[in-house]
Design a protein around this motif. Structure first.
Motif, PDB file in Angstrom:
ATOM      1  N   ARG A   1     -70.080  -5.905  61.571  1.00  0.00           N
ATOM      2  CA  ARG A   1     -69.045  -5.221  60.533  1.00  0.00           C
ATOM      3  C   ARG A   1     -67.755  -4.969  61.085  1.00  0.00           C
ATOM      4  N   ARG A   2     -67.454  -5.237  62.483  1.00  0.00           N
ATOM      5  CA  ARG A   2     -66.135  -5.042  62.953  1.00  0.00           C
ATOM      6  C   ARG A   2     -65.905  -3.601  62.850  1.00  0.00           C
ATOM      7  N   GLN A   3     -66.700  -2.668  63.261  1.00  0.00           N
ATOM      8  CA  GLN A   3     -66.753  -1.396  62.761  1.00  0.00           C
ATOM      9  C   GLN A   3     -67.027  -0.351  64.258  1.00  0.00           C
ATOM     10  N   LEU A   4     -66.447   0.584  64.251  1.00  0.00           N
ATOM     11  CA  LEU A   4     -66.598   1.651  65.189  1.00  0.00           C
ATOM     12  C   LEU A   4     -67.202   2.885  64.666  1.00  0.00           C
ATOM     13  N   ARG A   5     -68.547   3.243  65.166  1.00  0.00           N
ATOM     14  CA  ARG A   5     -68.998   4.535  64.502  1.00  0.00           C
ATOM     15  C   ARG A   5     -69.010   5.725  65.421  1.00  0.00           C
ATOM     16  N   PHE A   6     -68.137   6.778  65.049  1.00  0.00           N
ATOM     17  CA  PHE A   6     -68.139   7.788  65.830  1.00  0.00           C
ATOM     18  C   PHE A   6     -68.916   9.212  65.534  1.00  0.00           C
ATOM     19  N   ARG A   7     -69.348   9.534  66.324  1.00  0.00           N
ATOM     20  CA  ARG A   7     -70.186  11.222  66.034  1.00  0.00           C
ATOM     21  C   ARG A   7     -69.851  12.073  67.091  1.00  0.00           C
ATOM     22  N   PRO A   8     -68.996  13.044  66.516  1.00  0.00           N
ATOM     23  CA  PRO A   8     -68.838  14.267  67.694  1.00  0.00           C
ATOM     24  C   PRO A   8     -69.928  14.704  68.334  1.00  0.00           C
ATOM     25  N   ASN A   9     -69.931  15.006  69.584  1.00  0.00           N
ATOM     26  CA  ASN A   9     -71.116  15.490  70.318  1.00  0.00           C
ATOM     27  C   ASN A   9     -71.673  16.987  69.785  1.00  0.00           C
ATOM     28  N   ALA A  10     -70.754  17.628  69.235  1.00  0.00           N
ATOM     29  CA  ALA A  10     -71.093  19.002  69.008  1.00  0.00           C
ATOM     30  C   ALA A  10     -70.682  19.345  67.334  1.00  0.00           C
ATOM     31  N   ASP A  11     -71.380  20.417  66.818  1.00  0.00           N
ATOM     32  CA  ASP A  11     -71.042  20.659  65.393  1.00  0.00           C
ATOM     33  C   ASP A  11     -69.633  21.047  65.263  1.00  0.00           C
ATOM     34  N   LEU A  12     -68.600  20.427  64.069  1.00  0.00           N
ATOM     35  CA  LEU A  12     -67.541  20.788  63.960  1.00  0.00           C
ATOM     36  C   LEU A  12     -67.408  22.269  63.114  1.00  0.00           C
ATOM     37  N   GLU A  13     -66.298  22.785  63.379  1.00  0.00           N
ATOM     38  CA  GLU A  13     -66.136  24.013  62.454  1.00  0.00           C
ATOM     39  C   GLU A  13     -65.927  23.901  61.071  1.00  0.00           C
ATOM     40  N   PRO A  14     -66.671  24.665  60.246  1.00  0.00           N
ATOM     41  CA  PRO A  14     -66.568  24.547  58.668  1.00  0.00           C
ATOM     42  C   PRO A  14     -65.080  24.813  58.128  1.00  0.00           C
ATOM     43  N   ARG A  15     -64.759  24.162  57.210  1.00  0.00           N
ATOM     44  CA  ARG A  15     -63.673  24.450  56.385  1.00  0.00           C
ATOM     45  C   ARG A  15     -62.464  24.126  57.370  1.00  0.00           C
ATOM     46  N   LEU A  16     -62.533  23.377  58.139  1.00  0.00           N
ATOM     47  CA  LEU A  16     -61.154  23.086  58.900  1.00  0.00           C
ATOM     48  C   LEU A  16     -60.795  21.796  58.618  1.00  0.00           C
ATOM     49  N   SER A  17     -59.378  21.364  58.806  1.00  0.00           N
ATOM     50  CA  SER A  17     -58.794  20.051  58.888  1.00  0.00           C
ATOM     51  C   SER A  17     -58.816  19.517  60.196  1.00  0.00           C
ATOM     52  N   TYR A  18     -59.338  18.179  60.381  1.00  0.00           N
ATOM     53  CA  TYR A  18     -59.447  17.722  61.665  1.00  0.00           C
ATOM     54  C   TYR A  18     -58.626  16.341  61.642  1.00  0.00           C
ATOM     55  N   GLN A  19     -57.879  16.124  62.654  1.00  0.00           N
ATOM     56  CA  GLN A  19     -57.335  14.880  62.941  1.00  0.00           C
ATOM     57  C   GLN A  19     -58.217  14.002  63.719  1.00  0.00           C
ATOM     58  N   LEU A  20     -58.556  12.618  63.372  1.00  0.00           N
ATOM     59  CA  LEU A  20     -59.024  11.841  64.041  1.00  0.00           C
ATOM     60  C   LEU A  20     -58.145  10.916  64.988  1.00  0.00           C
TER      61      LEU A  20
END
Ligand code: HEC
Length: 273
Positions: free
Chosen positions: A114-133
């Protein structure tokens, strides 16, 4: 007498030579800073392998899924326009997510078909925040050496508690029996026929075995992008010697992308029995 410097002719000459010197200096300096050309890929005999024509020459993100809203433990899929060079990224330290002073590292898995990178953070993210990848692999390149386009920027994503966390980065299990069944239909008419003198497509004759065409292993367990078998069966893979398999001139039915991806999963899971 007019001092030498104020003589219009001499000062003109002086200015002209200054200009020439700075021009030469600029050219020399610029060349000194220019990025080094990556070595051209070669086959086993050292012959260069054809590269795609210029114009298709940038690597960029084609799309990112999901868009805008993510769960607090998401799997984010980043789709590229080209196949990636496995030497230019790894499973850790390729991507991260950042929100203000918070950073979340994670793991990536490259789904080659699929020419695709699948990323998964190691820990939970904080709810209701805006994250830059953020991409940390500065030297990420396509398999033909194309650099990432300078204007390629990954999106900002917002976490929402309403969305379900996604599964860990796990691939479907595929046994050798399933891969063998695919080879039986699409490949073995030729590869099991001694008259063809081709490499057999058994598990033993693939795993860690060298290709006769290039300096690579046919199957490198856990690494589909380093397995020449994948280069031979992906119809648009840009680097390979000779024909895509099964050859387009043959009567053998072509592989579906589902079959190609099954073979990829089998290799990525370590080419199990
Ligand atoms: C019509 C006969 C035929 C069929 C069907 C066929 N192959 Fe081949 N295969 C060849 C020939 C001929 C070559 C050598 C020339 C080339 O690579 O194009 C080859 C080469 C290869 C190589 C390269 C071997 C090396 O040492 O580098 C691989 C890998 C391969 N085939 C895998 C497959 C797979 C997998 C299938 C089924 C999906 C398949 N082939 C179907 C005829 C065939």
């Amino acid at each position: 007498m007019v001092p030498l410097f104020f003589n219009p002719f001499v000062s003109l000459l002086f200015m002209a030579s200054l200009r020439l010197i700075s021009l030469v200096l600029a050219v020399v300096l610029f060349q000194g800073c220019a990025p080094l050309e990556p070595d051209l890929p070669v086959d086993e005999e050292g012959e260069p392998i054809d590269l795609p024509p210029p114009g298709e020459d940038w690597l960029f993100f084609e799309s990112v899924e999901p868009k805008e809203e993510i769960s607090t433990r998401p799997t984010i899929e980043i789709n590229f326009n080209s196949y990636l060079d496995p030497e230019t990224f790894n499973s850790y330290g390729t991507l991260r997510m950042r929100s203000g002073g918070l950073t979340n590292a994670g793991r990536v898995d490259y789904w080659m078909t699929r020419r695709q990178l699948r990323f998964r953070p190691n820990a939970d993210l904080e709810p209701r925040l805006s994250y830059q990848l953020q991409l940390l692999a500065d030297d990420l390149r396509s398999i033909t050496g194309s650099p990432l386009h300078t204007l390629a920027i990954l999106p900002r994503l917002h976490t929402s508690e309403d969305l379900e966390p996604t599964d860990p980065l796990r691939r479907p299990e595929v046994s050798w029996e399933e891969v063998e069944a695919i080879f039986e239909i699409h490949c073995n008419d030729c590869h099991s026929d001694p008259n063809w003198m081709l490499p057999e497509l058994t598990r033993e004759s693939l795993i860690h075995k060298r290709s006769e065409q290039v300096d690579a292993r046919l199957v490198e367990p856990f690494s589909a992008p380093r397995s020449y078998l994948m280069h031979k069966i992906l119809p648009d893979y840009p680097l390979r010697r000779k024909e895509v398999q099964p050859p387009s001139w043959s009567d053998a039915p072509p592989l579906s992308m589902t079959d190609v991806e099954r073979i990829e999963h089998w290799i990525a899971n370590g080419a199990p029995p």
